[in-house]
Design a protein around this motif. Structure first.
Motif: not given
Length: 272
Positions: A33, A35-36, A166, A181-182
């Protein structure tokens, strides 16, 4: 186990200790992941871990590489390497890229020319490749906007595209679960150039994309870079500062050309 990782834009890979190699990866399942900024390792996958998104099969080889299929327009590209070690988006060999152009699936390509190298210590080699941004890429039932395709020696999906998801890797069933994620923006901004480092010349312009704003302003490969925005490579800053530097919409460069002339350029990132 849940842990943090750092994406290394110099080497184009996830910073994972070398002990976590291909022989160990296959013994557990992974969720990446970006993004995180987390990696999750686990033995089993619950249904709630796979809500939303899509699940696609992958093949593997004796090196435990992962290969899957990607749709581009009405064509399907088979056995595309899933390559977290690449900074790029989708790389296609010249045969496939030319076939897609011949079928009018992609058109209006740009050319990136200059040099390329792997990391800081890699030996520079000549670069001349076509690139295009397209809305015609699909993975299973997901259609993706503004995906960069480029010519290369490999056929692979790189981290620039993988970071949109993700990604859960199920080695037991040999499947990838992709959850967005986006969304990509309706338009893409790109600087139109890349910088590199060589011991004999310091920071230099590695490659330039034709018809970009950088190209039209006069920036060319092999120019030595003295300054980029607020970075001064002659007085305290180094290439690693460039790697972590976030370019704004307006870019400033001070360079030295092949005739030892200092040149200054101000230009906006190119919009595609």
């Amino acid at each position: 186990f849940i842990g943090d990782f750092e994406a290394n834009p110099i080497l184009g890979c996830l910073e994972i200790d070398g002990i976590i190699g291909s022989n160990l990866i296959r013994h557990c399942n992974w969720t990446v992941d970006q993004e995180h900024k987390s990696l999750t390792f686990f033995n089993g996958i619950e249904k709630h871990d796979l809500k939303g998104g899509t699940t696609i099969p992958f093949k593997t080889d004796n090196q435990y590489n992962m290969f899957t299929d990607v749709g581009i327009g009405q064509a399907t590209v088979k056995n595309v390497l899933v390559d977290y070690g690449s900074n790029g988006s989708i790389a296609l060999n010249y045969e496939i890229f030319t076939a897609l152009k011949g079928r009018n699936i992609i058109d209006e390509t740009l050319t990136e020319s200059g040099m390329r190298q792997s990391g800081i210590v890699g030996k520079p080699v000549a670069l001349n490749r076509e690139i295009v941004y397209t809305d015609s890429v699909n993975i299973d039932n997901m259609y993706l906007k503004k995906v960069m395709l480029r010519t290369g020696k490999t056929v692979s999906i790189g981290n620039h595209l993988l970071s949109r998801f993700r990604v859960t890797i199920n080695w037991k069933n040999r499947t990838l679960h992709l959850l967005k994620n986006r969304e990509a923006p309706d338009s893409i901004r790109f600087p139109g150039f890349k910088l590199g480092y060589a011991a004999d010349q310091g920071v230099y312009v590695q490659s330039v994309v034709d018809n970009s704003n950088a190209y039209h302003k006069g920036l060319r490969p092999n120019m030595r870079v003295l300054k980029l925005d607020g970075l001064d490579f002659e007085n305290g800053n180094d290439f690693c500062d460039y790697v972590s530097h976030e370019l704004g919409n307006t870019i400033f460069l001070e360079v030295v050309d092949s005739n030892a002339r200092k040149m200054e350029y101000h230009f906006e990132q190119t919009i595609n």
